[in-house]
Design a protein around this motif. Sequence first.
Motif, PDB file in Angstrom:
ATOM      1  N   GLN A  89       0.839  -1.207   0.025  1.00 28.61           N
ATOM      2  CA  GLN A  89       0.171  -0.120  -0.185  1.00 28.61           C
ATOM      3  C   GLN A  89       0.830   1.273  -0.025  1.00 28.61           C
ATOM      4  OE1 GLN A  89      -3.181  -0.095   3.139  1.00 28.61           O
ATOM      5  NE2 GLN A  89      -2.769  -2.207   3.433  1.00 28.61           N
ATOM      6  N   ILE A  90       1.881   1.301   0.720  1.00 29.93           N
ATOM      7  CA  ILE A  90       2.803   2.651   0.940  1.00 29.93           C
ATOM      8  C   ILE A  90       4.207   2.212   1.029  1.00 29.93           C
ATOM      9  CG2 ILE A  90       2.586   2.339   3.474  1.00 29.93           C
ATOM     10  CD1 ILE A  90       1.976   5.540   3.213  1.00 29.93           C
ATOM     11  N   GLU A  91       5.032   3.206   0.696  1.00 34.99           N
ATOM     12  CA  GLU A  91       6.628   2.828   1.111  1.00 34.99           C
ATOM     13  C   GLU A  91       6.985   3.515   2.655  1.00 34.99           C
ATOM     14  OE1 GLU A  91       9.399   4.073  -1.917  1.00 34.99           O
ATOM     15  OE2 GLU A  91       7.821   4.919  -3.314  1.00 34.99           O
ATOM     16  N   PHE A  92       7.572   2.917   3.160  1.00 35.45           N
ATOM     17  CA  PHE A  92       7.918   3.059   4.408  1.00 35.45           C
ATOM     18  C   PHE A  92       9.505   3.068   4.832  1.00 35.45           C
ATOM     19  CE2 PHE A  92       6.663  -1.133   4.915  1.00 35.45           C
ATOM     20  CZ  PHE A  92       7.547  -1.706   5.548  1.00 35.45           C
ATOM     21  N   LYS A  93       9.964   3.579   5.617  1.00 33.75           N
ATOM     22  CA  LYS A  93      11.286   3.486   6.032  1.00 33.75           C
ATOM     23  C   LYS A  93      11.324   3.120   7.693  1.00 33.75           C
ATOM     24  CE  LYS A  93      13.088   6.597   2.518  1.00 33.75           C
ATOM     25  NZ  LYS A  93      13.941   5.571   1.820  1.00 33.75           N
ATOM     26  N   VAL A  94      12.634   2.537   8.179  1.00 32.45           N
ATOM     27  CA  VAL A  94      12.797   2.282   9.397  1.00 32.45           C
ATOM     28  C   VAL A  94      14.250   3.049   9.879  1.00 32.45           C
ATOM     29  CG1 VAL A  94      13.132   0.466  11.043  1.00 32.45           C
ATOM     30  CG2 VAL A  94      11.767   0.024   9.248  1.00 32.45           C
ATOM     31  N   ALA A  95      13.871   3.872  10.825  1.00 37.94           N
ATOM     32  CA  ALA A  95      15.072   4.756  11.111  1.00 37.94           C
ATOM     33  C   ALA A  95      16.462   3.681  11.563  1.00 37.94           C
ATOM     34  CB  ALA A  95      14.819   5.605  12.542  1.00 37.94           C
ATOM     35  N   THR A  96      16.191   2.803  12.388  1.00 35.17           N
ATOM     36  CA  THR A  96      17.315   2.018  12.516  1.00 35.17           C
ATOM     37  C   THR A  96      18.091   1.148  11.506  1.00 35.17           C
ATOM     38  OG1 THR A  96      15.768   0.425  13.522  1.00 35.17           O
ATOM     39  CG2 THR A  96      16.769   2.086  15.267  1.00 35.17           C
ATOM     40  N   MET A  97      17.380   1.044  10.580  1.00 32.24           N
ATOM     41  CA  MET A  97      17.651   0.449   9.223  1.00 32.24           C
ATOM     42  C   MET A  97      17.467   1.377   8.170  1.00 32.24           C
ATOM     43  SD  MET A  97      16.374  -3.423  10.244  1.00 32.24           S
ATOM     44  CE  MET A  97      14.693  -2.931  10.536  1.00 32.24           C
ATOM     45  N   SER A  98      17.656   2.460   7.995  1.00 28.83           N
ATOM     46  CA  SER A  98      17.535   3.330   7.243  1.00 28.83           C
ATOM     47  C   SER A  98      17.928   2.983   5.789  1.00 28.83           C
ATOM     48  CB  SER A  98      18.108   4.811   7.440  1.00 28.83           C
ATOM     49  OG  SER A  98      19.622   4.724   7.370  1.00 28.83           O
ATOM     50  N   HIS A  99      18.745   2.101   5.531  1.00 28.73           N
ATOM     51  CA  HIS A  99      19.177   1.792   4.076  1.00 28.73           C
ATOM     52  C   HIS A  99      18.795   0.183   3.728  1.00 28.73           C
ATOM     53  CE1 HIS A  99      21.867   5.216   3.851  1.00 28.73           C
ATOM     54  NE2 HIS A  99      22.249   4.682   4.980  1.00 28.73           N
ATOM     55  N   ALA A 100      17.699  -0.059   4.572  1.00 28.62           N
ATOM     56  CA  ALA A 100      17.462  -1.520   4.161  1.00 28.62           C
ATOM     57  C   ALA A 100      16.292  -1.420   3.060  1.00 28.62           C
ATOM     58  CB  ALA A 100      16.699  -2.220   5.529  1.00 28.62           C
ATOM     59  N   LYS A 101      16.312  -2.425   2.312  1.00 31.36           N
ATOM     60  CA  LYS A 101      15.444  -2.739   1.234  1.00 31.36           C
ATOM     61  C   LYS A 101      14.051  -3.471   1.691  1.00 31.36           C
ATOM     62  CE  LYS A 101      18.472  -0.933  -1.614  1.00 31.36           C
ATOM     63  NZ  LYS A 101      18.400   0.431  -2.054  1.00 31.36           N
ATOM     64  N   THR A 102      13.109  -3.378   0.900  1.00 29.68           N
ATOM     65  CA  THR A 102      11.898  -4.100   1.305  1.00 29.68           C
ATOM     66  C   THR A 102      12.114  -5.565   1.531  1.00 29.68           C
ATOM     67  OG1 THR A 102      10.615  -2.367  -0.412  1.00 29.68           O
ATOM     68  CG2 THR A 102       9.326  -4.467   0.437  1.00 29.68           C
ATOM     69  N   PHE A 103      12.759  -6.193   0.616  1.00 31.83           N
ATOM     70  CA  PHE A 103      13.018  -7.793   0.890  1.00 31.83           C
ATOM     71  C   PHE A 103      13.456  -7.778   2.385  1.00 31.83           C
ATOM     72  CE2 PHE A 103      15.743 -11.511   1.106  1.00 31.83           C
ATOM     73  CZ  PHE A 103      14.994 -12.117   1.104  1.00 31.83           C
ATOM     74  N   GLU A 104      14.600  -6.997   2.819  1.00 30.40           N
ATOM     75  CA  GLU A 104      15.413  -7.134   4.016  1.00 30.40           C
ATOM     76  C   GLU A 104      14.581  -6.802   5.318  1.00 30.40           C
ATOM     77  OE1 GLU A 104      19.841  -5.785   2.889  1.00 30.40           O
ATOM     78  OE2 GLU A 104      18.398  -4.081   2.863  1.00 30.40           O
ATOM     79  N   LEU A 105      13.537  -5.727   5.233  1.00 28.59           N
ATOM     80  CA  LEU A 105      12.559  -5.573   6.042  1.00 28.59           C
ATOM     81  C   LEU A 105      11.653  -6.657   6.290  1.00 28.59           C
ATOM     82  CD1 LEU A 105      11.785  -1.774   5.203  1.00 28.59           C
ATOM     83  CD2 LEU A 105      13.202  -2.687   7.066  1.00 28.59           C
ATOM     84  N   HIS A 106      11.174  -7.173   5.360  1.00 26.38           N
ATOM     85  CA  HIS A 106      10.301  -8.354   5.519  1.00 26.38           C
ATOM     86  C   HIS A 106      10.998  -9.434   5.985  1.00 26.38           C
ATOM     87  CE1 HIS A 106       7.614 -11.812   4.113  1.00 26.38           C
ATOM     88  NE2 HIS A 106       6.825 -10.870   4.004  1.00 26.38           N
ATOM     89  N   LEU A 107      12.143  -9.831   5.808  1.00 27.08           N
ATOM     90  CA  LEU A 107      13.120 -10.617   6.334  1.00 27.08           C
ATOM     91  C   LEU A 107      13.170 -10.494   7.891  1.00 27.08           C
ATOM     92  CD1 LEU A 107      14.786 -13.516   6.131  1.00 27.08           C
ATOM     93  CD2 LEU A 107      16.671 -12.028   5.439  1.00 27.08           C
TER      94      LEU A 107
END
Length: 250
Positions: free
Chosen positions: A102-120
Amino acid sequence: MTNTTTHTIDVVSYCRVSSQGQGESGLGLEAQREYIARAAQQNGWNIVAEFVDVVSGKLAIEDRPEGKKALSACKKVKAQLVVAKLDRLSRSVHHIARLMEQIEFKVATMSHAKTFELHLFAALAEQERTFIATRTKEALAALQARADGGDVQSVEKIARRTAALEKGRTAPNRAKAGEAIRERVYRWQESVRDPIDLCIHKGGRTLKQVADCLNSKGVTTSRGGEWSSIQVSRVMKSLGLQFPLKQIDL
């Protein structure tokens, strides 16, 4: 001469604490805001709005009062959502996967993580929570000793204090009492997770440094006292928090 243009990304800050007590005291909330502010400064993000929920992470963000507003704001101003840590967004892999559509989002403690990495990361975190829940049910006494870092009464003291009450309790009532104790331990754990993690994030590399950091920020132990190295060690172990691995020059 080369002309370099920095592209600024508009972001909507979203923070979540699990209880009204945390919301009022700022435990957790202060840490989240600092994570986001630091990441925004380092990555050139422009924070256009902030939303804060006091609600359980079991709810999907679109079902939370302020979370729903945050998503609406992102779509309205064409900004990305940013959270301090992935578990502030959701504790469910299903919820996170659905949000990714639905939307793009970022995680401050993993600011350079890609979508696949966040899902993992979300999948691994969910699995770890399952393991922790299992260990909690199997070893309540050990969990209390580790989680409270020696600050709250030991199981033996709790047993002595409640012995008179236990005589008249049925098995279901004793089960409920045990669940209440587990819930109290869990809530206290979660209330100090972010402050400890932030002290580590800000450069604390020894137990004493983390203890001094917590004391300087006014974060108290479960009994309202100051932290010691031993207490920090026990709580970090219970929460699964570790110091960053040292880099070794080869």
